[in-house]
Motif scaffolding. Sequence first.
Motif, PDB file in Angstrom:
ATOM      1  N   VAL A   1       0.788  -1.279   0.103  1.00 28.56           N
ATOM      2  CA  VAL A   1       0.021  -0.048   0.026  1.00 28.56           C
ATOM      3  C   VAL A   1       0.602   1.258   0.013  1.00 28.56           C
ATOM      4  CG1 VAL A   1      -1.766  -1.027   1.282  1.00 28.56           C
ATOM      5  CG2 VAL A   1      -0.433   0.054   2.570  1.00 28.56           C
ATOM      6  N   ASN A   2       0.342   2.345  -0.513  1.00 30.89           N
ATOM      7  CA  ASN A   2       1.039   3.568  -0.537  1.00 30.89           C
ATOM      8  C   ASN A   2       0.328   4.658   0.150  1.00 30.89           C
ATOM      9  OD1 ASN A   2      -0.756   4.882  -2.216  1.00 30.89           O
ATOM     10  ND2 ASN A   2       0.633   4.034  -3.976  1.00 30.89           N
ATOM     11  N   ALA A   3       0.917   5.869   0.341  1.00 37.82           N
ATOM     12  CA  ALA A   3       0.332   6.890   1.175  1.00 37.82           C
ATOM     13  C   ALA A   3      -0.942   7.523   0.606  1.00 37.82           C
ATOM     14  CB  ALA A   3       1.314   7.909   1.470  1.00 37.82           C
ATOM     15  N   GLY A   4      -1.193   7.233  -0.753  1.00 38.12           N
ATOM     16  CA  GLY A   4      -2.152   7.722  -1.453  1.00 38.12           C
ATOM     17  C   GLY A   4      -3.368   6.855  -1.570  1.00 38.12           C
ATOM     18  N   GLY A   5      -3.385   5.564  -0.697  1.00 37.47           N
ATOM     19  CA  GLY A   5      -4.356   4.591  -0.664  1.00 37.47           C
ATOM     20  C   GLY A   5      -4.329   3.851  -1.809  1.00 37.47           C
ATOM     21  N   GLY A   6      -3.142   3.743  -2.864  1.00 36.41           N
ATOM     22  CA  GLY A   6      -3.147   2.710  -3.516  1.00 36.41           C
ATOM     23  C   GLY A   6      -2.513   1.517  -3.283  1.00 36.41           C
ATOM     24  N   SER A   7      -2.749   0.579  -4.068  1.00 36.09           N
ATOM     25  CA  SER A   7      -2.164  -0.931  -3.576  1.00 36.09           C
ATOM     26  C   SER A   7      -1.775  -1.465  -4.991  1.00 36.09           C
ATOM     27  CB  SER A   7      -2.874  -1.682  -2.444  1.00 36.09           C
ATOM     28  OG  SER A   7      -3.967  -2.277  -3.130  1.00 36.09           O
ATOM     29  N   ILE A   8      -0.662  -2.655  -4.792  1.00 32.83           N
ATOM     30  CA  ILE A   8      -0.482  -3.605  -5.934  1.00 32.83           C
ATOM     31  C   ILE A   8      -0.135  -4.758  -5.163  1.00 32.83           C
ATOM     32  CG2 ILE A   8       2.047  -2.472  -5.793  1.00 32.83           C
ATOM     33  CD1 ILE A   8       1.602  -3.115  -8.753  1.00 32.83           C
ATOM     34  N   GLU A   9      -0.820  -5.713  -5.728  1.00 31.75           N
ATOM     35  CA  GLU A   9      -0.290  -7.243  -5.441  1.00 31.75           C
ATOM     36  C   GLU A   9       0.408  -8.192  -6.322  1.00 31.75           C
ATOM     37  OE1 GLU A   9      -4.426  -9.004  -4.421  1.00 31.75           O
ATOM     38  OE2 GLU A   9      -4.807  -7.298  -3.254  1.00 31.75           O
ATOM     39  N   PHE A  10       1.529  -8.565  -5.912  1.00 33.48           N
ATOM     40  CA  PHE A  10       2.136  -9.476  -6.764  1.00 33.48           C
ATOM     41  C   PHE A  10       2.114 -10.739  -6.360  1.00 33.48           C
ATOM     42  CE2 PHE A  10       4.458  -5.369  -7.153  1.00 33.48           C
ATOM     43  CZ  PHE A  10       4.953  -5.268  -8.492  1.00 33.48           C
ATOM     44  N   TYR A  11       1.933 -11.807  -7.148  1.00 31.70           N
ATOM     45  CA  TYR A  11       1.954 -13.337  -7.068  1.00 31.70           C
ATOM     46  C   TYR A  11       2.948 -13.922  -7.543  1.00 31.70           C
ATOM     47  CZ  TYR A  11      -2.874 -11.640  -6.358  1.00 31.70           C
ATOM     48  OH  TYR A  11      -4.128 -10.686  -6.259  1.00 31.70           O
ATOM     49  N   ALA A  12       3.377 -15.143  -6.857  1.00 28.53           N
ATOM     50  CA  ALA A  12       4.690 -15.880  -7.336  1.00 28.53           C
ATOM     51  C   ALA A  12       4.493 -16.285  -8.675  1.00 28.53           C
ATOM     52  CB  ALA A  12       4.878 -17.002  -6.076  1.00 28.53           C
ATOM     53  N   ASN A  13       3.537 -16.565  -9.233  1.00 33.86           N
ATOM     54  CA  ASN A  13       3.271 -17.272 -10.444  1.00 33.86           C
ATOM     55  C   ASN A  13       3.669 -16.042 -11.434  1.00 33.86           C
ATOM     56  OD1 ASN A  13       1.000 -15.405 -10.383  1.00 33.86           O
ATOM     57  ND2 ASN A  13      -0.393 -17.339 -10.892  1.00 33.86           N
ATOM     58  N   GLY A  14       4.065 -14.875 -11.321  1.00 37.90           N
ATOM     59  CA  GLY A  14       4.425 -13.883 -12.379  1.00 37.90           C
ATOM     60  C   GLY A  14       3.257 -13.047 -12.940  1.00 37.90           C
ATOM     61  N   GLY A  16      -0.143 -10.256 -11.395  1.00 34.57           N
ATOM     62  CA  GLY A  16      -0.647  -9.459 -10.075  1.00 34.57           C
ATOM     63  C   GLY A  16      -1.835  -8.631 -10.361  1.00 34.57           C
ATOM     64  N   PHE A  17      -2.064  -7.940  -9.339  1.00 40.48           N
ATOM     65  CA  PHE A  17      -3.622  -7.111  -9.401  1.00 40.48           C
ATOM     66  C   PHE A  17      -3.343  -5.837  -8.802  1.00 40.48           C
ATOM     67  CE2 PHE A  17      -7.828  -6.402  -7.330  1.00 40.48           C
ATOM     68  CZ  PHE A  17      -8.585  -6.282  -8.658  1.00 40.48           C
ATOM     69  N   ILE A  18      -3.856  -4.822  -9.270  1.00 42.45           N
ATOM     70  CA  ILE A  18      -3.984  -3.550  -8.935  1.00 42.45           C
ATOM     71  C   ILE A  18      -5.570  -3.446  -8.497  1.00 42.45           C
ATOM     72  CG2 ILE A  18      -3.756  -1.210  -9.290  1.00 42.45           C
ATOM     73  CD1 ILE A  18      -1.399  -1.805 -11.201  1.00 42.45           C
ATOM     74  N   PRO A  19      -5.791  -3.276  -7.503  1.00 46.49           N
ATOM     75  CA  PRO A  19      -7.462  -3.297  -6.973  1.00 46.49           C
ATOM     76  C   PRO A  19      -8.165  -1.869  -7.681  1.00 46.49           C
ATOM     77  CG  PRO A  19      -6.193  -3.838  -5.083  1.00 46.49           C
ATOM     78  CD  PRO A  19      -5.291  -3.409  -6.128  1.00 46.49           C
ATOM     79  N   GLY A  20      -7.577  -0.659  -7.812  1.00 46.24           N
ATOM     80  CA  GLY A  20      -7.840   0.414  -8.421  1.00 46.24           C
ATOM     81  C   GLY A  20      -8.257   1.182  -7.331  1.00 46.24           C
ATOM     82  N   ILE A  21      -8.706   2.364  -7.689  1.00 41.51           N
ATOM     83  CA  ILE A  21      -9.087   3.841  -6.904  1.00 41.51           C
ATOM     84  C   ILE A  21     -10.516   4.079  -7.536  1.00 41.51           C
ATOM     85  CG2 ILE A  21      -8.740   5.693  -5.695  1.00 41.51           C
ATOM     86  CD1 ILE A  21      -5.726   4.979  -5.766  1.00 41.51           C
ATOM     87  N   ASP A  22     -11.382   4.280  -6.863  1.00 39.98           N
ATOM     88  CA  ASP A  22     -12.557   4.762  -7.414  1.00 39.98           C
ATOM     89  C   ASP A  22     -12.407   6.192  -8.123  1.00 39.98           C
ATOM     90  OD1 ASP A  22     -14.320   2.651  -6.549  1.00 39.98           O
ATOM     91  OD2 ASP A  22     -14.920   3.642  -4.777  1.00 39.98           O
ATOM     92  N   GLY A  23     -12.806   6.237  -9.448  1.00 37.73           N
ATOM     93  CA  GLY A  23     -12.864   7.402 -10.171  1.00 37.73           C
ATOM     94  C   GLY A  23     -11.278   7.764 -10.629  1.00 37.73           C
ATOM     95  N   GLN A  24     -10.466   6.961 -10.385  1.00 38.57           N
ATOM     96  CA  GLN A  24      -9.290   7.302 -10.680  1.00 38.57           C
ATOM     97  C   GLN A  24      -8.225   6.346 -11.605  1.00 38.57           C
ATOM     98  OE1 GLN A  24      -6.613   8.989  -7.461  1.00 38.57           O
ATOM     99  NE2 GLN A  24      -8.580   9.703  -6.334  1.00 38.57           N
ATOM    100  N   ILE A  25      -8.197   4.960 -10.926  1.00 43.55           N
ATOM    101  CA  ILE A  25      -7.698   3.843 -11.513  1.00 43.55           C
ATOM    102  C   ILE A  25      -8.728   2.499 -11.591  1.00 43.55           C
ATOM    103  CG2 ILE A  25      -5.630   2.528 -11.227  1.00 43.55           C
ATOM    104  CD1 ILE A  25      -4.349   4.548  -9.608  1.00 43.55           C
ATOM    105  N   PRO A  26      -8.767   2.087 -12.566  1.00 41.36           N
ATOM    106  CA  PRO A  26      -9.728   0.856 -12.747  1.00 41.36           C
ATOM    107  C   PRO A  26      -8.888  -0.353 -12.059  1.00 41.36           C
ATOM    108  CG  PRO A  26      -9.129   1.354 -15.054  1.00 41.36           C
ATOM    109  CD  PRO A  26      -8.580   2.443 -14.164  1.00 41.36           C
ATOM    110  N   PRO A  27      -9.552  -1.262 -11.810  1.00 42.53           N
ATOM    111  CA  PRO A  27      -8.952  -2.636 -11.414  1.00 42.53           C
ATOM    112  C   PRO A  27      -8.363  -3.345 -12.407  1.00 42.53           C
ATOM    113  CG  PRO A  27     -11.278  -2.524 -10.424  1.00 42.53           C
ATOM    114  CD  PRO A  27     -11.117  -1.592 -11.379  1.00 42.53           C
ATOM    115  N   THR A  28      -7.062  -3.693 -12.313  1.00 44.38           N
ATOM    116  CA  THR A  28      -6.169  -4.238 -13.297  1.00 44.38           C
ATOM    117  C   THR A  28      -5.586  -5.440 -12.992  1.00 44.38           C
ATOM    118  OG1 THR A  28      -6.261  -1.788 -14.056  1.00 44.38           O
ATOM    119  CG2 THR A  28      -4.524  -3.345 -15.206  1.00 44.38           C
ATOM    120  N   ASN A  29      -5.840  -6.497 -13.969  1.00 44.43           N
ATOM    121  CA  ASN A  29      -4.932  -7.548 -13.868  1.00 44.43           C
ATOM    122  C   ASN A  29      -3.660  -7.325 -14.728  1.00 44.43           C
ATOM    123  OD1 ASN A  29      -6.436  -9.766 -12.199  1.00 44.43           O
ATOM    124  ND2 ASN A  29      -7.823  -9.337 -13.762  1.00 44.43           N
ATOM    125  N   PHE A  30      -2.505  -7.982 -14.235  1.00 44.06           N
ATOM    126  CA  PHE A  30      -1.063  -7.780 -15.157  1.00 44.06           C
ATOM    127  C   PHE A  30      -0.321  -8.972 -14.987  1.00 44.06           C
ATOM    128  CE2 PHE A  30      -0.407  -5.937 -10.899  1.00 44.06           C
ATOM    129  CZ  PHE A  30       0.919  -6.449 -10.537  1.00 44.06           C
TER     130      PHE A  30
END
Length: 78
Positions: A1-14, A16-30
């Motif tokens: 997590v970061n100070a702006g409320g954003g988060s990013i998840e990394f998984y061991a299988n290569g 990840g997922f960005i949950p997104g922030i309402d109105g700013q960043i959509p949920p994203t798989n990568f």
Amino acid sequence: VNAGGGSIEFYANGTGFIPGIDGQIPPTNFSYAFTDEMHIQLNMGGLTPLVVEIKISGDQMTWLSKATNTSFVYTRRK
């Protein structure tokens, strides 16, 4: 997590997922791969891959993207 409320998840299988922030960043798989000791490439579907510089120290990851001129410090959630 970061100070702006954003988060990013990394998984061991290569993937990840960005949950997104309402109105700013959509949920994203990568998928991700390390291009060297200090850079990671994120592939988000049909978008151009994003390469960012990362530095890890303890439970913190500093994320620097020259492409988007952004810098964030993420702290590991326990």
